[in-house]
Design a protein around this motif. Structure first.
Motif, mmCIF file in Angstrom:
data_model
loop_
_atom_site.group_PDB
_atom_site.id
_atom_site.type_symbol
_atom_site.label_atom_id
_atom_site.label_comp_id
_atom_site.label_asym_id
_atom_site.label_seq_id
_atom_site.Cartn_x
_atom_site.Cartn_y
_atom_site.Cartn_z
ATOM 1 N N SER A 237 27.621 31.430 20.141
ATOM 2 C CA SER A 237 28.130 32.729 20.174
ATOM 3 C C SER A 237 28.847 33.241 18.842
ATOM 4 C CB SER A 237 29.021 32.739 21.441
ATOM 5 O OG SER A 237 30.140 31.996 21.322
ATOM 6 N N TRP A 239 27.781 33.167 15.859
ATOM 7 C CA TRP A 239 26.733 33.874 15.159
ATOM 8 C C TRP A 239 26.545 35.349 15.545
ATOM 9 C CZ3 TRP A 239 22.131 36.247 15.528
ATOM 10 C CH2 TRP A 239 21.273 36.393 14.566
ATOM 11 N N LEU A 240 26.337 35.268 16.853
ATOM 12 C CA LEU A 240 26.327 36.518 17.504
ATOM 13 C C LEU A 240 27.420 37.490 17.281
ATOM 14 C CD1 LEU A 240 24.649 35.824 21.183
ATOM 15 C CD2 LEU A 240 23.616 36.829 19.113
ATOM 16 N N ALA A 241 28.691 37.000 17.560
ATOM 17 C CA ALA A 241 29.899 37.763 17.131
ATOM 18 C C ALA A 241 30.032 38.256 15.868
ATOM 19 C CB ALA A 241 31.180 36.863 17.697
ATOM 20 N N LEU A 243 27.768 38.707 13.466
ATOM 21 C CA LEU A 243 26.722 39.615 13.121
ATOM 22 C C LEU A 243 26.950 41.102 13.691
ATOM 23 C CD1 LEU A 243 22.986 39.277 12.418
ATOM 24 C CD2 LEU A 243 23.701 41.189 13.876
ATOM 25 N N LYS A 244 27.695 41.001 14.848
ATOM 26 C CA LYS A 244 28.015 42.196 15.582
ATOM 27 C C LYS A 244 29.234 42.943 14.945
ATOM 28 C CE LYS A 244 26.361 41.399 20.252
ATOM 29 N NZ LYS A 244 26.898 41.057 21.750
ATOM 30 N N SER A 248 27.039 46.054 12.758
ATOM 31 C CA SER A 248 26.903 46.765 14.087
ATOM 32 C C SER A 248 25.794 47.689 14.081
ATOM 33 C CB SER A 248 28.101 47.691 14.492
ATOM 34 O OG SER A 248 28.620 48.623 13.458
ATOM 35 N N PRO A 251 22.120 45.580 16.071
ATOM 36 C CA PRO A 251 22.273 45.774 17.369
ATOM 37 C C PRO A 251 22.089 47.156 18.039
ATOM 38 C CG PRO A 251 24.441 44.907 17.021
ATOM 39 C CD PRO A 251 23.563 44.937 15.751
ATOM 40 N N TRP A 257 16.993 42.381 18.192
ATOM 41 C CA TRP A 257 17.331 41.988 17.152
ATOM 42 C C TRP A 257 18.048 40.428 17.046
ATOM 43 C CZ3 TRP A 257 22.633 40.146 16.900
ATOM 44 C CH2 TRP A 257 23.498 40.111 18.305
ATOM 45 N N GLN A 258 18.340 40.009 18.255
ATOM 46 C CA GLN A 258 18.807 38.553 18.612
ATOM 47 C C GLN A 258 17.752 37.563 18.110
ATOM 48 O OE1 GLN A 258 21.053 37.264 21.735
ATOM 49 N NE2 GLN A 258 21.814 39.464 22.261
ATOM 50 N N THR A 259 16.411 37.734 18.523
ATOM 51 C CA THR A 259 15.319 36.999 18.287
ATOM 52 C C THR A 259 14.837 37.409 16.612
ATOM 53 O OG1 THR A 259 13.813 38.598 19.555
ATOM 54 C CG2 THR A 259 14.623 36.610 20.579
ATOM 55 N N ARG A 262 17.711 35.732 14.123
ATOM 56 C CA ARG A 262 18.267 34.627 14.289
ATOM 57 C C ARG A 262 17.143 33.592 14.233
ATOM 58 N NH1 ARG A 262 21.959 33.634 19.730
ATOM 59 N NH2 ARG A 262 23.208 32.201 19.138
#
Length: 279
Positions: A237, A239-241, A243-244, A248, A251, A257-259, A262
């Motif tokens: 999580s 990595w997600l945090a 990038l967001k 911003s 997303p 965007w996640q696939t 990543r």
């Protein structure tokens, strides 16, 4: 070399009891300094996705880091081969040509080359709309190589020294568009949203770009340690945090965007600690 003075710090050898990487208890990481969202230093403080990754790596390794060094695109390999940086985390695309000179760990992100236009580019929606237009990119990038291909000969491409030069051109009307990796462009679009800079959604060219961490060759054990750290990070999580927080608009504008951005463990294994990409 245009590396920041902090990157030239001489590091003393560490004892066997101290945590170390590349035989050092303190390392120097080099970043770009002019790319909002990825690695940006408008004053004395860095921010961005690449910078956050560097901090997480230092924490995971349990070592210390000197103040980050600045590195332009066309000096990223030199920074490693000449010993001015231990790691380069600078939207650094993994290529077989570069792998002959340095080792990579990654990718920690995947992106494609795209285009960003200015507020007055309302009639630009596709790559074809850029025929006969001035498009800026910069030295030492795979983006310049792609645009030099025959498929894009109708685009009036020109090359500047670095990203900040192209952004200055598009803001002042000297360029109709800027072309580089979508991930980088979204960072600039976020920085200059008030001026109407926008990324063309879904308009990408060229092969995927796999961002890796550059490091010296002949340190495969440490390279393997770093590979496992990156795999854990990309699958987490965090990595997600990161990038967001840093980018911003990705997303907000990219449905998958996640696939899309990543990497998989297999992609990381195929390109890390090798002399060429694994089939």
């Amino acid at each position: 070399m245009a590396l920041g003075a902090a990157g030239l710090l001489t590091v003393s050898a560490c004892s066997d009891s101290e945590p170390s990487f590349l035989g050092k208890a303190r390392i120097t990481i080099a970043h770009k300094n002019d790319q909002p969202g990825t690695s940006y230093k408008p004053d004395y403080n860095y921010s961005g996705f690449d910078y956050l990754l560097g901090r997480r790596i230092v924490d995971e390794l349990g070592i210390k880091a000197s103040r980050p060094a600045d590195v332009p695109s066309d000096e990223r390999v030199i920074a490693i081969t000449e010993g001015d940086a231990d790691l380069v985390i600078a939207t650094f695309s993994i290529t077989d040509e570069r792998m002959k000179l340095i080792d990579f760990v990654g990718p920690y992100a995947i992106t494609y080359q795209g285009f960003m236009v200015a507020k007055d580019g309302d009639d630009i929606h596709t790559v074809e709309d850029l025929h006969g237009r001035r498009v800026c990119t910069w030295k030492g990038t795979t983006s310049a190589e792609v645009l030099a291909g025959q498929a894009y000969e109708d685009i009036e491409t020109y090359v500047r020294d670095d990203a900040s030069d192209c952004i200055d051109d598009i803001r002042k009307g000297r360029a109709d568009a800027v072309s580089t990796d979508q991930l980088i462009l979204y960072g600039f679009a976020g920085q200059y949203a008030a001026e109407g800079l926008r990324v063309l959604p879904g308009e990408t060219i060229g092969p995927p770009q796999y961002y890796g961490i550059g490091m010296p060759k002949n340190h495969r054990a440490d390279c393997g340690r770093l590979r496992e750290i990156v795999k854990r990070y990309v699958g987490s999580s965090d990595w997600l945090a990161d990038l967001k927080e840093s980018l911003s608009l990705i997303p907000a504008n990219e449905k998958n965007w996640q696939t899309q951005y990543r990497p998989s463990d297999a992609a990381i294994d195929a390109r890390s600690c090798r002399d060429r990409t694994s089939p």
